[in-house]
Design an enzyme around this catalytic site. Structure first.
Site, PDB file in Angstrom:
ATOM      1  N   LYS A  34     -11.255  -7.065   7.204  1.00 15.48           N
ATOM      2  CA  LYS A  34     -10.716  -6.153   8.199  1.00 15.48           C
ATOM      3  C   LYS A  34     -11.715  -5.059   8.484  1.00 15.48           C
ATOM      4  CE  LYS A  34      -6.961  -3.000   8.162  1.00 15.48           C
ATOM      5  NZ  LYS A  34      -6.231  -2.248   7.238  1.00 15.48           N
TER       6      LYS A  34
ATOM      7  N   CYS B 297       0.876  -1.169   0.000  1.00 17.54           N
ATOM      8  CA  CYS B 297       0.000   0.000   0.000  1.00 17.54           C
ATOM      9  C   CYS B 297       0.912   1.217   0.000  1.00 17.54           C
ATOM     10  CB  CYS B 297      -0.883   0.004   1.247  1.00 17.54           C
ATOM     11  SG  CYS B 297      -2.031   1.401   1.293  1.00 17.54           S
TER      12      CYS B 297
ATOM     13  N   TYR C 235      -1.640  -8.336  16.655  1.00 11.39           N
ATOM     14  CA  TYR C 235      -0.496  -7.812  17.414  1.00 11.39           C
ATOM     15  C   TYR C 235      -0.272  -8.636  18.681  1.00 11.39           C
ATOM     16  CZ  TYR C 235      -1.381  -4.075  14.161  1.00 11.39           C
ATOM     17  OH  TYR C 235      -1.584  -3.378  12.987  1.00 11.39           O
TER      18      TYR C 235
ATOM     19  N   ARG D  32     -10.513   7.980   3.981  1.00 12.70           N
ATOM     20  CA  ARG D  32     -10.384   6.896   2.994  1.00 12.70           C
ATOM     21  C   ARG D  32     -11.742   6.360   2.551  1.00 12.70           C
ATOM     22  NH1 ARG D  32      -4.931   5.119   5.817  1.00 12.70           N
ATOM     23  NH2 ARG D  32      -3.908   6.888   4.904  1.00 12.70           N
TER      24      ARG D  32
ATOM     25  N   LYS E 106     -12.250  -4.332   3.181  1.00 15.37           N
ATOM     26  CA  LYS E 106     -11.632  -3.458   4.160  1.00 15.37           C
ATOM     27  C   LYS E 106     -12.577  -2.296   4.388  1.00 15.37           C
ATOM     28  CE  LYS E 106      -7.442  -0.760   4.852  1.00 15.37           C
ATOM     29  NZ  LYS E 106      -6.155  -0.426   4.241  1.00 15.37           N
TER      30      LYS E 106
ATOM     31  N   SER F 165      -5.412  -2.467  14.955  1.00 15.64           N
ATOM     32  CA  SER F 165      -4.770  -1.704  16.026  1.00 15.64           C
ATOM     33  C   SER F 165      -5.752  -1.190  17.073  1.00 15.64           C
ATOM     34  CB  SER F 165      -3.993  -0.545  15.417  1.00 15.64           C
ATOM     35  OG  SER F 165      -4.840   0.279  14.639  1.00 15.64           O
TER      36      SER F 165
ATOM     37  N   GLU G 258     -17.056  -7.327  -3.646  1.00 13.84           N
ATOM     38  CA  GLU G 258     -15.627  -7.010  -3.528  1.00 13.84           C
ATOM     39  C   GLU G 258     -14.785  -8.293  -3.532  1.00 13.84           C
ATOM     40  OE1 GLU G 258     -13.715  -4.492  -3.535  1.00 13.84           O
ATOM     41  OE2 GLU G 258     -14.981  -2.749  -3.213  1.00 13.84           O
TER      42      GLU G 258
HETATM   43  C1  PBG Z   1      -3.019   0.426   4.900  1.00 14.39           C
HETATM   44  C2  PBG Z   1      -3.309  -0.343   6.114  1.00 14.39           C
HETATM   45  C3  PBG Z   1      -3.956   0.123   7.257  1.00 14.39           C
HETATM   46  C4  PBG Z   1      -4.003  -0.942   8.140  1.00 14.39           C
HETATM   47  C5  PBG Z   1      -3.368  -2.021   7.541  1.00 14.39           C
HETATM   48  N1  PBG Z   1      -2.962  -1.637   6.288  1.00 14.39           N
HETATM   49  C6  PBG Z   1      -4.416   1.476   7.591  1.00 14.39           C
HETATM   50  C7  PBG Z   1      -5.513   2.132   6.871  1.00 14.39           C
HETATM   51  O1  PBG Z   1      -6.185   1.587   6.008  1.00 14.39           O
HETATM   52  O2  PBG Z   1      -5.711   3.297   7.172  1.00 14.39           O
HETATM   53  C8  PBG Z   1      -4.624  -0.883   9.509  1.00 14.39           C
HETATM   54  C9  PBG Z   1      -4.207  -1.977  10.424  1.00 14.39           C
HETATM   55  C10 PBG Z   1      -4.490  -1.689  11.842  1.00 14.39           C
HETATM   56  O3  PBG Z   1      -5.245  -0.767  12.218  1.00 14.39           O
HETATM   57  O4  PBG Z   1      -3.937  -2.431  12.666  1.00 14.39           O
HETATM   58  N2  PBG Z   1      -1.710   0.249   4.496  1.00 14.39           N
END
Ligand code: PBG
Length: 326
Positions: free
Chosen positions: A246, A118, A312, A215, A193, A273, A231
């Site tokens: 996700k 990405c 994590y 986004r 996502k 996260s 998707e």
């Molecule tokens: C984009 C990406 C994101 C996450 C994984 N890949 C961030 C986003 O889409 O803003 C989020 C993962 C997480 O929150 O642990 N490269």
């Protein structure tokens, strides 16, 4: 199991273990690693206690730690020193992720190395693609994403994980890899996502928050479920080998739908996260038991049908399970 007395099979630990449907083991668990090119950024991430940004020079030690913790797979996120509007460092064959793969390959050959593909950490504006007139420039972005995947493949990655949710990205990456002789390298597509608010701490960790806007123009509306099927079908059609959904718990219903629709396709859940931070913060206040709540969340993803879980907590699971036995 009797219809009037299902509880008969729950009366002892041994009995419960015998009839348990789902198990959590280290196989399929993936530990994300934030790799920083600039040493000054290494260290603790305030919104993710227990997770650190790792400088290239610390990588061997980190790999040793993860291996000792029973981790078998990792997902690399690069944080480059130089960001620009064209995300040039993303496809640099000497970039931070490629360097890391080469080092890890030698020291930890049995580890499965996946890489995030990405542009958000590589653009100076923090968007997942290059921009033109304030909107994503698809042609330029897809070309860069394909080149990024190729750079990771050349360095020895086992799996690439495109996470930008840009339409057509899987096809472009597949074509780019094939053209360079990487026909056998699988793609784990972030097929579904959501434009979730649970990614906040990650953007601190990866220094990838968008400088303006958000986004929602390319990530999915959390209100939509049927659209997720479209998707996922699109990504499968473009050549995805594994589908990722996700965030984790907030989207388990969707993960289950994909699993039921394509039972043979491996599906990954990403416990993101914000989910991590919420569990850790509540536990720090003494309000929940971190070990039990984290293991229960991961088990729930397995039960829903995830064969792969990005978390994590991956580096703590084996120790926690040992503790729960004792
Ligand atoms: C984009 C990406 C994101 C996450 C994984 N890949 C961030 C986003 O889409 O803003 C989020 C993962 C997480 O929150 O642990 N490269």
């Amino acid at each position: 199991m009797s219809l009037d007395r299902p509880g008969r099979l729950r009366r002892s630990a041994a009995m419960r273990a015998m009839v348990r449907e789902t198990r959590l083991d280290m196989r399929g668990l993936v530990q994300p690693i934030f790799l920083v090119e600039d040493d000054a950024l290494a260290g603790a991430i305030p919104s993710m206690p227990g997770v650190e940004r790792i400088a290239i020079g610390q990588l061997e030690r980190e790999a040793e730690r993860l291996r000792a913790a029973g981790v078998e797979a990792i997902l690399l996120f690069g944080v480059p020193r130089v960001k620009d509007a064209a995300a040039r460092s993303a496809s640099d064959e000497a970039g931070v992720v490629s360097q890391a793969i080469r080092r890890l390959r030698e020291r930890w050959p049995e580890c499965l190395i996946a890489t995030d593909v990405c542009l958000c950490a590589y653009t100076d504006h923090g968007h997942c693609g290059m921009l033109r007139g304030g909107a994503i420039d698809f042609d330029a972005s897809l070309e860069r994403l394909a080149a990024m995947a190729v750079a990771h493949a050349q360095a020895g990655a086992d799996l690439v994980a495109p996470s930008a949710m840009l339409d057509g990205a899987i096809r472009a990456i597949r074509a780019g890899l094939d053209a360079k002789g990487h026909r056998e390298l699988p793609i784990m597509a972030y097929a579904v996502k959501y434009a979730s608010s649970f990614y906040g701490p990650f953007r601190d960790a990866a220094c990838s928050a968008p400088a303006f806007g958000d986004r929602r123009s390319h990530q999915m509306d959390p209100a939509n479920g049927d659209e997720a099927i479209v998707e996922a079908a699109a990504d499968l059609g473009e050549g995805a080998d594994i589908l990722l959904v996700k965030p984790g718990l907030p989207a388990l219903d969707i993960l289950r739908r994909l699993h039921e629709r394509w039972p043979g396709v491996p599906i990954a859940s990403y416990q993101v996260s914000g989910e991590y931070a919420a569990l850790v913060a509540a536990a720090e206040r003494g309000w929940i038991d971190l070990r039990r709540c984290a293991l229960e969340s991961l088990l729930a993803a397995r039960r829903a049908g995830a064969s792969i879980i990005v978390s994590y907590f991956a580096d703590r699971v084996r120790d926690w399970q040992e503790e729960s036995k004792g």
